[in-house]
Design a protein around this motif. Structure first.
Motif, short mmCIF file in Angstrom:
data_model
loop_
_atom_site.label_atom_id
_atom_site.label_comp_id
_atom_site.label_asym_id
_atom_site.label_seq_id
_atom_site.Cartn_x
_atom_site.Cartn_y
_atom_site.Cartn_z
N TRP A 141 -0.03 2.76 7.98
CA TRP A 141 1.12 2.68 7.18
C TRP A 141 1.68 1.51 6.53
N LEU A 142 1.27 0.33 7.24
CA LEU A 142 1.75 -1.17 6.63
C LEU A 142 0.85 -1.16 5.31
N MET A 143 -0.45 -0.89 5.49
CA MET A 143 -1.37 -0.92 4.03
C MET A 143 -0.77 0.12 3.02
N GLY A 144 -0.48 0.92 3.32
CA GLY A 144 0.23 2.16 2.28
C GLY A 144 1.32 1.49 1.77
N LEU A 145 2.28 0.90 2.42
CA LEU A 145 3.58 0.12 2.00
C LEU A 145 3.21 -0.85 1.11
N GLN A 146 2.37 -1.79 1.59
CA GLN A 146 1.87 -2.78 0.66
C GLN A 146 1.29 -2.18 -0.59
N LEU A 147 0.51 -1.52 -0.26
CA LEU A 147 -0.18 -0.99 -1.83
C LEU A 147 0.60 -0.37 -2.75
N THR A 148 1.63 0.45 -2.26
CA THR A 148 2.44 1.05 -3.15
C THR A 148 3.35 0.29 -3.62
N SER A 149 4.04 -0.76 -2.98
CA SER A 149 4.85 -1.77 -3.43
C SER A 149 4.39 -2.81 -4.55
N VAL A 150 3.19 -2.99 -4.53
CA VAL A 150 2.55 -3.97 -5.51
C VAL A 150 1.97 -3.00 -6.81
N GLY A 151 1.81 -1.71 -6.54
CA GLY A 151 1.60 -0.97 -7.75
C GLY A 151 0.02 -0.68 -7.98
N MET A 152 -0.72 -1.12 -6.65
CA MET A 152 -2.20 -1.04 -6.81
C MET A 152 -2.34 0.70 -6.44
N GLU A 153 -3.75 0.96 -6.62
CA GLU A 153 -4.23 2.23 -6.37
C GLU A 153 -4.18 2.41 -4.81
N ILE A 154 -4.25 3.81 -4.28
CA ILE A 154 -4.26 3.90 -2.93
C ILE A 154 -5.50 4.36 -2.33
N TYR A 155 -6.48 4.24 -3.25
CA TYR A 155 -7.95 4.60 -2.86
C TYR A 155 -8.40 3.91 -1.53
N PHE A 156 -8.13 2.45 -1.69
CA PHE A 156 -8.39 1.79 -0.47
C PHE A 156 -7.88 2.28 0.77
N SER A 157 -6.65 2.51 1.07
CA SER A 157 -6.06 3.11 2.16
C SER A 157 -6.63 4.24 2.53
#
Length: 99
Positions: A45-61
């Protein structure tokens, strides 16, 4: 300076609660596995929040979620093996020399 939002604080709290339960309830294998999965959910959940806040792709999560599911399946198969061979999931009943 980092801006901490409520979901981010909640995910940190989830990881800390999972770590606390891992340390406190370490006598049973099932409790240890459940607390590890709870920590993985908080980190996801923390990684999803961080990746969506910086505009990166969600594939890593999604890759992380796949590895967490594999870790859960491996832990469950280990639990089934231990219960079938020893009769319970207490860590105190394991003897490494008898295996």
């Amino acid at each position: 300076m980092m801006n901490f939002s409520l979901p981010m604080i909640f995910s940190f709290f989830m990881v800390l609660c999972g770590l606390w339960s891992f340390v406190k309830y370490h006598k049973h294998l099932l409790n240890s596995l459940l607390s590890l999965e709870f920590m993985m959910l908080g980190v996801f959940w923390l990684m999803g929040l961080q990746l969506t806040s910086v505009g990166m792709e969600i594939y890593f999560s999604l890759f992380f979620l796949t590895l967490a599911a594999c870790e859960g399946a491996l832990g469950l198969s280990l639990l089934i093996y231990v219960v079938r061979s020893h009769g319970n999931d207490y860590f105190s009943s394991f003897n490494l020399l008898s295996c």
